[in-house]
Design a protein around this motif. Sequence first.
Motif, mmCIF file in Angstrom:
data_model
loop_
_atom_site.group_PDB
_atom_site.id
_atom_site.type_symbol
_atom_site.label_atom_id
_atom_site.label_comp_id
_atom_site.label_asym_id
_atom_site.label_seq_id
_atom_site.Cartn_x
_atom_site.Cartn_y
_atom_site.Cartn_z
ATOM 1 N N ASP A 1 -10.694 -14.816 -27.109
ATOM 2 C CA ASP A 1 -12.098 -14.513 -27.387
ATOM 3 C C ASP A 1 -12.849 -14.344 -26.062
ATOM 4 N N PRO A 2 -13.471 -13.179 -25.835
ATOM 5 C CA PRO A 2 -14.189 -12.966 -24.567
ATOM 6 C C PRO A 2 -15.325 -13.967 -24.336
ATOM 7 N N THR A 3 -15.924 -14.464 -25.409
ATOM 8 C CA THR A 3 -16.983 -15.460 -25.212
ATOM 9 C C THR A 3 -16.398 -16.769 -24.701
ATOM 10 N N SER A 4 -15.199 -17.108 -25.133
ATOM 11 C CA SER A 4 -14.549 -18.323 -24.627
ATOM 12 C C SER A 4 -14.263 -18.204 -23.134
ATOM 13 N N LEU B 1 -18.586 -17.392 -11.040
ATOM 14 C CA LEU B 1 -18.319 -15.961 -11.237
ATOM 15 C C LEU B 1 -16.909 -15.594 -10.771
ATOM 16 N N ASN B 2 -16.475 -16.186 -9.664
ATOM 17 C CA ASN B 2 -15.114 -15.928 -9.168
ATOM 18 C C ASN B 2 -14.064 -16.387 -10.173
ATOM 19 N N VAL B 3 -14.296 -17.551 -10.794
ATOM 20 C CA VAL B 3 -13.366 -18.051 -11.807
ATOM 21 C C VAL B 3 -13.346 -17.097 -13.000
ATOM 22 N N TYR B 4 -14.509 -16.616 -13.399
ATOM 23 C CA TYR B 4 -14.578 -15.651 -14.501
ATOM 24 C C TYR B 4 -13.768 -14.391 -14.166
ATOM 25 N N ASP B 5 -13.975 -13.857 -12.967
ATOM 26 C CA ASP B 5 -13.242 -12.658 -12.558
ATOM 27 C C ASP B 5 -11.738 -12.911 -12.530
ATOM 28 N N SER B 6 -11.338 -14.088 -12.055
ATOM 29 C CA SER B 6 -9.909 -14.430 -12.007
ATOM 30 C C SER B 6 -9.318 -14.540 -13.402
ATOM 31 N N ILE B 7 -10.040 -15.183 -14.313
ATOM 32 C CA ILE B 7 -9.553 -15.310 -15.685
ATOM 33 C C ILE B 7 -9.425 -13.934 -16.326
ATOM 34 N N CYS B 8 -10.416 -13.079 -16.124
ATOM 35 C CA CYS B 8 -10.355 -11.725 -16.701
ATOM 36 C C CYS B 8 -9.178 -10.942 -16.132
ATOM 37 N N SER B 9 -8.901 -11.100 -14.846
ATOM 38 C CA SER B 9 -7.750 -10.422 -14.224
ATOM 39 C C SER B 9 -6.438 -10.918 -14.818
ATOM 40 N N LEU B 10 -6.330 -12.222 -15.024
ATOM 41 C CA LEU B 10 -5.118 -12.784 -15.611
ATOM 42 C C LEU B 10 -4.933 -12.325 -17.057
ATOM 43 N N VAL B 11 -6.008 -12.318 -17.807
ATOM 44 C CA VAL B 11 -5.942 -11.868 -19.200
ATOM 45 C C VAL B 11 -5.447 -10.426 -19.252
ATOM 46 N N SER B 12 -5.975 -9.598 -18.370
ATOM 47 C CA SER B 12 -5.561 -8.193 -18.313
ATOM 48 C C SER B 12 -4.112 -8.052 -17.860
ATOM 49 N N ALA B 13 -3.737 -8.789 -16.828
ATOM 50 C CA ALA B 13 -2.379 -8.701 -16.286
ATOM 51 C C ALA B 13 -1.323 -9.089 -17.322
ATOM 52 N N PHE B 14 -1.665 -10.035 -18.195
ATOM 53 C CA PHE B 14 -0.712 -10.491 -19.201
ATOM 54 C C PHE B 14 -0.932 -9.837 -20.568
ATOM 55 N N GLY B 15 -1.863 -8.874 -20.636
ATOM 56 C CA GLY B 15 -2.100 -8.153 -21.884
ATOM 57 C C GLY B 15 -2.610 -9.023 -23.008
ATOM 58 N N LEU C 1 -18.924 -25.845 -29.097
ATOM 59 C CA LEU C 1 -17.673 -25.501 -28.428
ATOM 60 C C LEU C 1 -16.478 -25.661 -29.351
ATOM 61 N N MET C 2 -15.518 -24.762 -29.198
ATOM 62 C CA MET C 2 -14.252 -24.874 -29.919
ATOM 63 C C MET C 2 -13.377 -25.885 -29.186
ATOM 64 N N ASP C 3 -12.411 -26.444 -29.900
ATOM 65 C CA ASP C 3 -11.532 -27.455 -29.300
ATOM 66 C C ASP C 3 -10.865 -26.953 -28.022
ATOM 67 N N GLU C 4 -10.380 -25.716 -28.033
ATOM 68 C CA GLU C 4 -9.700 -25.161 -26.859
ATOM 69 C C GLU C 4 -10.640 -25.073 -25.653
ATOM 70 N N GLU C 5 -11.892 -24.752 -25.900
ATOM 71 C CA GLU C 5 -12.876 -24.677 -24.816
ATOM 72 C C GLU C 5 -13.149 -26.066 -24.250
ATOM 73 N N ILE C 6 -13.262 -27.042 -25.131
ATOM 74 C CA ILE C 6 -13.490 -28.421 -24.695
ATOM 75 C C ILE C 6 -12.321 -28.893 -23.832
ATOM 76 N N ILE C 7 -11.114 -28.662 -24.303
ATOM 77 C CA ILE C 7 -9.927 -29.091 -23.556
ATOM 78 C C ILE C 7 -9.861 -28.407 -22.200
ATOM 79 N N VAL D 1 -24.139 -14.756 -19.557
ATOM 80 C CA VAL D 1 -24.601 -15.786 -20.496
ATOM 81 C C VAL D 1 -25.282 -15.143 -21.710
ATOM 82 N N GLU D 2 -25.997 -14.059 -21.506
ATOM 83 C CA GLU D 2 -26.665 -13.362 -22.617
ATOM 84 C C GLU D 2 -25.656 -12.922 -23.685
ATOM 85 N N LYS D 3 -24.412 -12.680 -23.297
ATOM 86 C CA LYS D 3 -23.378 -12.278 -24.244
ATOM 87 C C LYS D 3 -23.005 -13.409 -25.196
#
Length: 188
Positions: A83-86, A63-77, A161-167, A18-20
């Motif tokens: 945006d990492p904050t999103s 935290l698990n959802v965050y880790d999963s999203i980061c793994s997917l982002v990495s897997a798909f390049g 929040l950006m529109d994509e984050e809201i959606i 959250v500090e980020k």
Amino acid sequence: MLTQDQLNENKLRFVQLVEKLRCIEGAKIDLLLDYLNNSDFFTAPASTIYHCDYTGGLCLHSLNVYDSICSLVSAFGLEDKLDPTSLIIVSLFHDISKTNYYEKYIKNEKVYSPTGKQYDNMGNYSWVSSEAFKMKDVKERFLAGDHGFNSFFILSKYIPLMDEEIIAIINHHCGMDTGNPIKDLSAI
């Protein structure tokens, strides 16, 4: 069940992420952290019977959802496209509406075993009391629409929040429950 050390580690990691978000113009991170610290967010369950239905489950699930999203982002390049904050916002706060939403109670359940003191058509069993969670009475919890909209509504008080984050937050169940049917986003 999580140990006190695990609860503390999860809270520390969550707060560090959250500090980020302090880089977001107009974000009220101190107020958001005050809200979380003065609530049950770090000790609440994520659900009553499905995933992470135990003390500290809401923070761990986020935290698990965050880790999963980061793994997917990495897997798909996609590191350069998202945006990492999103990723932090959407994953950590998609279920913020579950804050102050549940309460503990003691439930009695049959536990079958050969040494059970009682018997029914399924075999020997004993009654065991265990801690569980249920939704608070509707008068004791916050409601401003369905679960996804509640999360958006609460978070928008603290972070622009950006529109994509809201959606993403509003539709994170993607029609998997009756309270949040699939919406035709192409009409927006």
